[in-house]
Design an enzyme around this catalytic site. Structure first.
Site, mmCIF file in Angstrom:
data_model
loop_
_atom_site.group_PDB
_atom_site.id
_atom_site.type_symbol
_atom_site.label_atom_id
_atom_site.label_comp_id
_atom_site.label_asym_id
_atom_site.label_seq_id
_atom_site.Cartn_x
_atom_site.Cartn_y
_atom_site.Cartn_z
ATOM 1 N N ARG A 232 0.863 -1.175 0.000
ATOM 2 C CA ARG A 232 0.000 0.000 0.000
ATOM 3 C C ARG A 232 0.898 1.224 0.000
ATOM 4 N NH1 ARG A 232 -3.536 -2.770 -1.387
ATOM 5 N NH2 ARG A 232 -5.562 -3.195 -0.429
ATOM 6 N N GLU A 261 -3.705 7.620 -4.331
ATOM 7 C CA GLU A 261 -3.997 7.006 -5.632
ATOM 8 C C GLU A 261 -5.244 7.664 -6.192
ATOM 9 O OE1 GLU A 261 -4.182 2.733 -5.458
ATOM 10 O OE2 GLU A 261 -2.165 2.589 -4.637
ATOM 11 N N HIS A 280 -1.626 0.224 -9.705
ATOM 12 C CA HIS A 280 -2.230 -0.730 -8.761
ATOM 13 C C HIS A 280 -2.870 -1.912 -9.507
ATOM 14 C CE1 HIS A 280 -3.918 -0.918 -4.388
ATOM 15 N NE2 HIS A 280 -3.720 -2.138 -4.878
HETATM 16 P P1 NAP Z 1 -0.793 -11.690 4.690
HETATM 17 O O1 NAP Z 1 -0.749 -13.119 4.306
HETATM 18 O O2 NAP Z 1 -1.650 -11.285 5.832
HETATM 19 O O3 NAP Z 1 0.708 -11.229 4.950
HETATM 20 C C1 NAP Z 1 1.053 -10.023 5.563
HETATM 21 C C2 NAP Z 1 2.293 -10.271 6.401
HETATM 22 O O4 NAP Z 1 2.731 -9.045 6.965
HETATM 23 C C3 NAP Z 1 2.078 -11.243 7.546
HETATM 24 O O5 NAP Z 1 3.043 -12.240 7.453
HETATM 25 C C4 NAP Z 1 2.234 -10.403 8.785
HETATM 26 O O6 NAP Z 1 2.755 -10.922 9.954
HETATM 27 C C5 NAP Z 1 3.159 -9.309 8.298
HETATM 28 N N1 NAP Z 1 2.983 -8.104 9.117
HETATM 29 C C6 NAP Z 1 1.832 -7.529 9.549
HETATM 30 N N2 NAP Z 1 2.094 -6.435 10.273
HETATM 31 C C7 NAP Z 1 3.438 -6.330 10.307
HETATM 32 C C8 NAP Z 1 4.324 -5.410 10.908
HETATM 33 N N3 NAP Z 1 3.874 -4.384 11.637
HETATM 34 N N4 NAP Z 1 5.658 -5.594 10.726
HETATM 35 C C9 NAP Z 1 6.121 -6.630 10.012
HETATM 36 N N5 NAP Z 1 5.319 -7.561 9.436
HETATM 37 C C10 NAP Z 1 4.012 -7.397 9.574
HETATM 38 O O7 NAP Z 1 -1.264 -10.778 3.480
HETATM 39 P P2 NAP Z 1 -1.002 -10.997 1.909
HETATM 40 O O8 NAP Z 1 -2.119 -11.763 1.316
HETATM 41 O O9 NAP Z 1 0.399 -11.473 1.694
HETATM 42 O O10 NAP Z 1 -1.154 -9.476 1.411
HETATM 43 C C11 NAP Z 1 -0.330 -8.470 1.928
HETATM 44 C C12 NAP Z 1 -0.802 -7.101 1.484
HETATM 45 O O11 NAP Z 1 -0.485 -6.895 0.118
HETATM 46 C C13 NAP Z 1 -2.312 -6.859 1.534
HETATM 47 O O12 NAP Z 1 -2.753 -6.516 2.837
HETATM 48 C C14 NAP Z 1 -2.520 -5.745 0.551
HETATM 49 O O13 NAP Z 1 -2.436 -4.499 1.193
HETATM 50 C C15 NAP Z 1 -1.345 -5.907 -0.416
HETATM 51 N N6 NAP Z 1 -1.784 -6.354 -1.753
HETATM 52 C C16 NAP Z 1 -1.647 -5.507 -2.809
HETATM 53 C C17 NAP Z 1 -2.001 -5.934 -4.072
HETATM 54 C C18 NAP Z 1 -1.837 -5.030 -5.262
HETATM 55 O O14 NAP Z 1 -2.633 -5.120 -6.187
HETATM 56 N N7 NAP Z 1 -0.825 -4.198 -5.310
HETATM 57 C C19 NAP Z 1 -2.524 -7.211 -4.268
HETATM 58 C C20 NAP Z 1 -2.670 -8.029 -3.172
HETATM 59 C C21 NAP Z 1 -2.278 -7.606 -1.907
HETATM 60 P P3 NAP Z 1 3.240 -12.329 10.545
HETATM 61 O O15 NAP Z 1 4.726 -12.262 10.529
HETATM 62 O O16 NAP Z 1 2.675 -12.377 11.901
HETATM 63 O O17 NAP Z 1 2.708 -13.415 9.664
HETATM 64 C C1 GLV Z 2 -5.191 -5.225 -3.671
HETATM 65 O O1 GLV Z 2 -4.524 -4.270 -3.487
HETATM 66 C C2 GLV Z 2 -5.680 -6.086 -2.645
HETATM 67 O O2 GLV Z 2 -5.494 -5.767 -1.460
HETATM 68 O O3 GLV Z 2 -6.281 -7.110 -2.993
#
Ligand code: NAP
Ligand code: GLV
Length: 321
Positions: A232, A261, A280
């Site tokens: 983000r 954005e 994005h």
């Molecule tokens: P996820 O499986 O929940 O992974 C997020 C990770 O971040 C977890 O491993 C979590 O902790 C860690 N985390 C949370 N808070 C933290 C902190 N303060 N310091 C360090 N690590 C921390 O989520 P995901 O499915 O991988 O997605 C991650 C993010 O990507 C989404 O929330 C979204 O904002 C973004 N995203 C963007 C797009 C796009 O189109 N650009 C697409 C998809 C997702 P632990 O170590 O406890 O596991």
């Molecule tokens: C995209 O940014 C998502 O969070 O799925």
């Protein structure tokens, strides 16, 4: 539904409810969304929609807010829970697609693909040049992954396939994954930043991660390090990023997300050649977006049929309204 999406998703919700779809390509203005939500039992929304306490207060029938995204920082989840409103999201189905895109950004940056494309289109390709558009190898470079969740883990696995060294930091240490993927743990963000050639962000946006990367963090990054952000925009202090890039402190940035954005056409980042920006689109493969849309639609159907959403971020909303 706050935007036109795949007909499959509309049809799925239509099996249990009358559906109204905002017809424009741009998001409904906040007041219009609020007026529509006032009448609704369920809301299928996108990350561009602000679902705040005031909107929820004004929506007496609402039982589910289903975000077509894995991230849900646009929704006031606590306010929803207090009102017994479930919040759904779309985890898992976009993991590989988003990881591929983060990797694509890293490759495109390292091998100067956008510059090459511009050179050809602008008629500047005069000959094979031994010194033309020299980039960097990913092989043997160090990748730092911030947030080793679903997406971070796949990026780490891809990087190992490219023979990169991978270091990660996350909220919790994951020894089993370290062994399985052959990656290293950095006990602090600063320890990671001090050794990474590429830093890829994969944390959700929350109060702890807002502006996680700012002036102090750019200060400890390696000279010429590159920041990749598919998480983000608000995870990065964008003014500090501009300053770090303009001063030559940082090698570059490849960003799929920005703050705000859309990025304004006159944003200072767009004046810099060592910055690559996409709008994005990290999860934007047709197959993945269809899965996201139907998953978000199913979350609505679940609640309207009396169940908790299959993918629910606030089970504490309890029995719902
Ligand atoms: P996820 O499986 O929940 O992974 C997020 C990770 O971040 C977890 O491993 C979590 O902790 C860690 N985390 C949370 N808070 C933290 C902190 N303060 N310091 C360090 N690590 C921390 O989520 P995901 O499915 O991988 O997605 C991650 C993010 O990507 C989404 O929330 C979204 O904002 C973004 N995203 C963007 C797009 C796009 O189109 N650009 C697409 C998809 C997702 P632990 O170590 O406890 O596991
Ligand atoms: C995209 O940014 C998502 O969070 O799925």
């Amino acid at each position: 539904m706050s935007r036109p999406v795949f007909q499959e998703a509309v049809d799925l919700i239509a099996t249990v409810a009358e559906v109204t779809v905002w017809p424009e390509e741009t998001p409904p203005p906040y007041d219009r969304l609020r007026a529509e939500a006032r009448e609704a039992d369920g809301l299928f929304c996108l990350l561009t929609d602000r679902i705040d306490e005031s909107l929820l207060d004004d929506a007496p029938r609402l039982r589910v807010v289903s975000n077509m995204a894995v991230g849900y920082d646009n929704v006031d989840v606590n306010a929803a829970s207090r009102r017994g409103i479930y919040v759904g999201n779309t985890p898992g189905v976009l993991t590989e697609t988003t990881a591929e895109f983060a990797f694509a950004l890293m490759l495109a940056f390292a091998r100067r693909i956008p510059q090459g494309d511009r050179m050809v289109r602008e008629g500047r390709w005069k000959t094979w040049g031994p010194m033309t558009l020299l980039g960097s190898d990913l092989r043997h470079a160090t990748l730092g992954i911030v947030g080793l969740g679903r997406i971070g883990q796949i990026v780490a696995a891809m990087a190992r396939g490219f023979e990169m060294r991978v270091v990660y930091c996350s909220r919790t240490r994951k020894p089993e994954i370290e062994t399985r993927l052959g990656i290293e743990y950095a006990p602090t963000l600063e320890a990671l930043l001090a050794q990474a050639d590429y830093v890829s962000l994969h944390v959700p946006l929350n109060p702890e991660t807002r502006r996680l990367i700012g002036e102090a963090q750019f200060g400890v990054m390696r000279p010429n390090a590159v920041l990749i952000n598919t998480a983000r925009g608000e995870v990065v202090d964008q003014q500090a990023l501009v300053a770090a890039l303009e001063s030559g402190r940082l090698g570059g940035a490849a960003l799929d997300v920005a703050d705000p954005e859309p990025m304004a056409p006159n944003d200072p980042l767009l004046k810099l050649d060592n910055v690559l920006v996409t709008p994005h689109i990290a999860s934007a493969s047709r197959a993945t977006r269809l899965k996201m849309a139907t998953m978000a639609a199913q979350n609505v159907v679940d609640v309207l049929e009396g169940r908790r959403p299959t993918h629910c971020v606030n089970p504490e909303a309890g029995g719902g309204r």
